[in-house]
Design a protein around this motif. Sequence first.
Motif: not given
Lengths: 578, 338
Positions: A90-92, A96-98, A337-342, A348-353
Amino acid sequence: MLMNLFKFKGGVKPPTNKTQSVGLPIARAPLPSRLVVPLHQSIGGTPRPVVQAGDHVLKGQLIGEADGWISAAVHAPTSGTVLAVEMQAQPHPSGLDALCVVIEPDGKEEWIPRATVDYKSLTPEEVRGRLQHAGVVGLGGAVFPTHGKLTASKTVPMDELVINGAECEPFITCDDLLMRERAEEVVRGIGIFRDLLQPKKVLIGIEDNKPEAAAAMRAAVTALGEDFTVVQVPTLYPAGGAKQLIRVLTGKEVPAAKRSTDLGVQCFNVATAYTAWRAIAHGEPVVSRLVTISGNVQEPRNYEVLIGTPMGELLKLAQPHPDTDGIVMGGPMMGFLVPNADVPVVKATNCLIAHSERLFPPKAAEMPCIRCGSCAEACPHELQPFELYWFSRAKNFGKTQEYAIFDCIECGCCSFVCPSRIPLVQYFRFAKSEIWARERDKNAADAAKARFEFKQLRDEREKAEKAEKLAKAAAAQAAKKAAEAAAAAAAPASGIAESAAPAPAPVDADADADKDAKRATIEAAMARAKAQREAVQPKNTEAVTIEQQRAMDEIESRRVVLAPAAQEPAGPTGKKAE
Amino acid sequence: MFAPAPYLLKDISVSQVMTQVCIALIPGIAAYAWLIGPAILAQLVIATLAALLAEAAMLRVQRKPLAMFLADGSAIVTAWLIALTFPPLAPWWLVVTGTVFAIVVAKHLYGGLGQNPFNPAMVAFAICIVAFPALMSQWPVVGLQQGLIEQINIIFGFSPRLDALSSATPLDALKTSLKLGEGTVDVARLLANQDIFGNFAGRGWEWVAAGYLLGGLWLLQRRLITWHVPVAFIGALALISGALWLYNPAQFASPLFHLFSGGAMIGAFFIATDPVSGCTTPRGKLIFGAGAGLLAYIIRVFGGYPDGVAFAVLLMNLSAPLIDLLTQPPIFGMKDKA
Ligand code: SF4
Ligand code: SF4
């Protein structure tokens, strides 16, 4: 209309970095090869999956059903085949996985039937229900289910409806572009909220570094004949925090322990208003959102992105520079920082930097706090971050709560200004999670102790019963033997009428022996149980402090409430003893 | 890889903070070197070297990263404050003793940077004035025509310490004369003595104090200090000196004299504002500053030492934690309850 603006204390002015991504209009991101849609995308209960691997779904079809009132439904972002319902990263920040629904798009973008509705014909309950079923949640980043905020307090009159178009985090421009390009639908969405909450005033706050957005919104408000007020607020991070914006526009301060409706004010993000309008008027659930892609990329821009799009794939559209070494979701002040690019884009994702060391140089080594007070000056919640830091570090969590750690909104202003480069916010997150974990552990420990004691009592009772049975058998045996002996003794002297006389005696003796044996075994069992209980009593309860004793007493008193279930089995044994 | 937010940081570091404090001291130092004597420059160098060596040794013993902490500049600020508050012609070893004591005992034995409950420079001053009262009160006669070399020779003991070189500070001179005069001498007449006194305070010293004031205002403008401590310190000192001066101008010097004498200005802007040993809440800072100003005056005028700033600041350091505890400001959203 001139408005008297209020100020919030603190705040910082990081470089805004917004111009990079406002040059081009919103683009539609192409269909990705796979969509990974997490079921839990909003605060509250985790939606239950209603599809399985192999199912064919249409765009907008329900795939996760809201679980409870504070929960929002999740929908298929495009038409295609469900490949799996499985755990995915997850992007958290926790990494963690979900549970996610993985969909392979068929490329047809085939919608479910969508009905256009005039929401004025619906009751407020119906509107709220539709919003929930369309998965409308706060898109500013908090992802609180929107329908849950659309009931005015019964006791406090609703004064102001605050619409958040401030967008104070550096780099992020998705709300800016949304207001520039789709102002009319945003304003219509605000109309829905207004009709449900019936506020006296509607205030739309936009930071004064977005004059185009403010102009577009003003034009839309006028065109639709609404009486909303568009207010340009000073550019100061975190002016876009709901509580700060409410403060600036209304002068009201919402503390952590209160809901804003208790003060007669409610706040929604502009993007939320937009999706609410799409959902109610067009029957479109939330399957996409605007995402700013910026940072270490050649072509920063805003995209309309399907929920579930893998971030890495999305980032490629903006052509990241080769030294990109990670993706920050959210802004540079509160993002992570997200755990990986996948990991997928979520509501909730308003922006990727795109992160690189050139853009965000590694932080200098942490120095001791010099109590310079800069952090306290910067804190918009007027906390004393250095004190919180000190107590978090010392693991003195009680004190952190005294210094109101739960009022910290984790805005990062304190870390931003600290000359000692102390990652203050990280300490506060740590302290908060420790406090939560301890709370959980304590509850779990109490429950475990109750279970243990119950089991112990049951064991004792069973042992006592077993002993009782054995004793009974032994007594019966003894009585039988006695009777036999008596019979044998009586036999030689038989023939006389006396023979009938002793007969009752063995019966009495039998009963007495039985009773004695029973009592003896019960007493023995009780003594054993008592000894056992004493053996397992904690030995460290001597020399406790007053606080500890009070805490223990409190736990005990709570256990007494729980106890009936645990004590019942003890009843029979206890009563018999009397 | 899991560096936490915020990713953007303000461009400021501890060493930048300390450097700016040093820069702010420069106007005062310039006036000092020009009007009082160039020896101060030598003393600054001596104190700086001593502080850095002591700091390095202590870091070494505690196995802390040398480069990082030496570069933070905090030892240099301490060293400069010591040099600027000690008599400029004090023998070199006195300055070194004070500095080493400040760094080793007052700073590192309490845990190093950020941990010291007392202002290290003021600890050095207090220790030395108690241990070497004579040396600590030998101030040069103003207008002493001596070059840097001659002054350095005195500092290092190559030239004899002539008693003729030394006099009392203006504060001390005033106090002693008033005491000896037992009411027959009045302040106005004393201040007319232009050998010691200038326009309104000590001759030359008033310009040094003005230099500190200038540097302090610059610190305020840079937002490195807040207004609370200096305003409260100067306000309290002005108020009490003004009240007594109005009551008996023959016996008590004017507020202007007190503000521009001794350690008042450097104390208000550079010493009492030390964040580590001072108060941190806004109201706490006001109490701290006012307390220090008041105590400084009382010690100056009624106490046993010519200048009271050092002891006043140390006494307030002692009460800072309690003051902070009692003056916690209400947080966002909780103001009506307070
Ligand atoms: S900004 Fe940093 S050094 Fe200054 S008081 Fe806060 S935590 Fe301490
Ligand atoms: S992160 Fe918390 S403590 Fe730090 S400035 Fe923001 S609200 Fe204040």
